[in-house]
Design a protein around this motif. Sequence first.
Motif, PDB file in Angstrom:
ATOM      1  N   VAL A 283       5.473  -9.131   4.935  1.00 45.25           N
ATOM      2  CA  VAL A 283       5.788  -8.162   5.988  1.00 45.25           C
ATOM      3  C   VAL A 283       6.410  -6.912   5.362  1.00 45.25           C
ATOM      4  O   VAL A 283       7.238  -7.021   4.442  1.00 45.25           O
TER       5      VAL A 283
ATOM      6  N   THR B 237       5.173  -2.802  10.084  1.00 49.29           N
ATOM      7  CA  THR B 237       5.778  -2.770  11.412  1.00 49.29           C
ATOM      8  C   THR B 237       7.161  -2.119  11.411  1.00 49.29           C
ATOM      9  O   THR B 237       7.718  -1.828  10.351  1.00 49.29           O
TER      10      THR B 237
ATOM     11  N   GLY C  99      11.946  -9.009  12.337  1.00 48.81           N
ATOM     12  CA  GLY C  99      10.491  -8.957  12.328  1.00 48.81           C
ATOM     13  C   GLY C  99       9.820  -9.799  11.260  1.00 48.81           C
ATOM     14  O   GLY C  99       8.618 -10.018  11.322  1.00 48.81           O
TER      15      GLY C  99
ATOM     16  N   GLU D 155      -1.688  -5.208  11.461  1.00 49.75           N
ATOM     17  CA  GLU D 155      -0.859  -4.710  12.567  1.00 49.75           C
ATOM     18  C   GLU D 155       0.533  -5.337  12.538  1.00 49.75           C
ATOM     19  O   GLU D 155       1.526  -4.674  12.812  1.00 49.75           O
ATOM     20  N   THR D 156       0.591  -6.601  12.244  1.00 51.56           N
ATOM     21  CA  THR D 156       1.903  -7.260  12.213  1.00 51.56           C
ATOM     22  C   THR D 156       2.544  -7.141  10.833  1.00 51.56           C
ATOM     23  O   THR D 156       3.761  -7.249  10.710  1.00 51.56           O
TER      24      THR D 156
END
Lengths: 286, 286
Positions: free
Chosen positions: B225, B264, B117, B260-261
């Motif tokens: 992330v 995750t 991801g 949102e990303t």
Amino acid sequence: MYYGAIEAGGTKFVCAVSRDGAGIEARTSIPTTTPGETLKHVFAFFDSYPLISMGIGSFGPIDVNTDSDTYGYITSTPKPGWGYFDFLGEIKDRYNVPTAWTTDVNAAAYGEFREGGARSSGSCVYLTVGTGIGGGAVVDGKVLEGFGHPEMGHILVRRHPEDEYGGNCPYHADCLEGMAAGPAIEKRHGQTGDMLAADDKVWEIEAYYLAQALVQYTLILRPEVFILGGGVMKQTQLFPLIRQEYQRLLNSYVDTPDIETMITSPAIGDDAAVTGCLLLAAEVKA
Amino acid sequence: MYYGAIEAGGTKFVCAVSRDGAGIEARTSIPTTTPGETLKHVFAFFDSYPLISMGIGSFGPIDVNTDSDTYGYITSTPKPGWGYFDFLGEIKDRYNVPTAWTTDVNAAAYGEFREGGARSSGSCVYLTVGTGIGGGAVVDGKVLEGFGHPEMGHILVRRHPEDEYGGNCPYHADCLEGMAAGPAIEKRHGQTGDMLAADDKVWEIEAYYLAQALVQYTLILRPEVFILGGGVMKQTQLFPLIRQEYQRLLNSYVDTPDIETMITSPAIGDDAAVTGCLLLAAEVKA
């Protein structure tokens, strides 16, 4: 040929040049007024040196994301005239040399890592506790950045049980900076820290917040050395209080280096950031 | 010739081999019992493959400091038989190949960074929320370590105003793991998380703690992330609650990628750590 360094602080700019990237051969200090006026003096200093490269450590927030349209800008600072100022662009337009660009605290961390109190270690965090609180780090030999630069001064802290001060950070109220920077001490106690006795309760509260921060940095980064600078840390009675509270909170959960040498003052004092800028200049790729 | 990988978890070991360092060609899963018995099965698996190198991601705490006498050991784990076990030494004695050695969560972070991801990002944090809470990170393309490895699950958190649970971390009582790992949910509410309704208040409290952690990691590391895995994160209703609380706490102080990303689930699921181990094996220097 010279390496150039600019430590761009909120109250003053320090400019320096060096032929070997280490020893400072000339320097000047310029008050931070407007970008136009301040840069006029910056240019007047550097124009007389043929430059190989430049290293800049700037007050922030700044944009360090090379993919961004505003890379090289000072961004959302409340400082009049400096918001969204294309600092790196102005320097590149003038000198057209390779340039390293990071925060003033990352530059200071790098200076202490290479030439100061962390020079025999593998990693360090530099924290300045003054009008605000800012932190920089060196990990694996490089200054730490990700999507942007760290804002270590704004981490959340637990309130001291006897502290009723609400905090003065405009974004987070009672984050670390809101509770433990110089203005928070003054607002909580009605006088500046340097007017308070060395054994005042205020320092216990201050150490409580700073030790929490060092515990969080430890559990996330595991630095070998913490260098604590800035005006508030001139109150050297804070060091033993911070070390004691740090050990109480961490409770031996992870190994640390010797606590006395791990939590320490800047070894190259006020030269940390400008030294870091020169070293970064000497390493920058075209 | 094969790259070998060992994801050494507290309940099971996953061993795998790959010729190219990416695709898994064979694997086995072994219950974690005693070191002697578990390694007997590990050796039985790898003995049939000619190995180039090995990558190990182990449960901890482990010693990752190459200057240390106990480098390569699992150190102060309470797990019977595994305390101060020379894991890396046993593997090197058996196979005599270059070996990469890090935590299971660092390996998972690396797997997600390279193949999952976070593969189009510059940095990531992987957090597992299950029986315990552990975090690993990739910064500047490498797994993050300093004087030791991070212990991100033990950072201090502010107590939720409606939460009277005392916390169950034996070192810190009410640190993140003490308040938000699976056993804390069970002890606070008298039943395991999977028995509680998706709209139970418990998830709001859980999100409050996890969002605080992500805010601290953001301000210190600025990862692009966050990958949240582990049993507790199977409760997918947590994701929107965490994102909302994260934004409330951070209060737009620093830029982030799209929320949102950025926050995750694992993209390569249960294969993150073993994939990371294979990739680390393929990169290890002799």
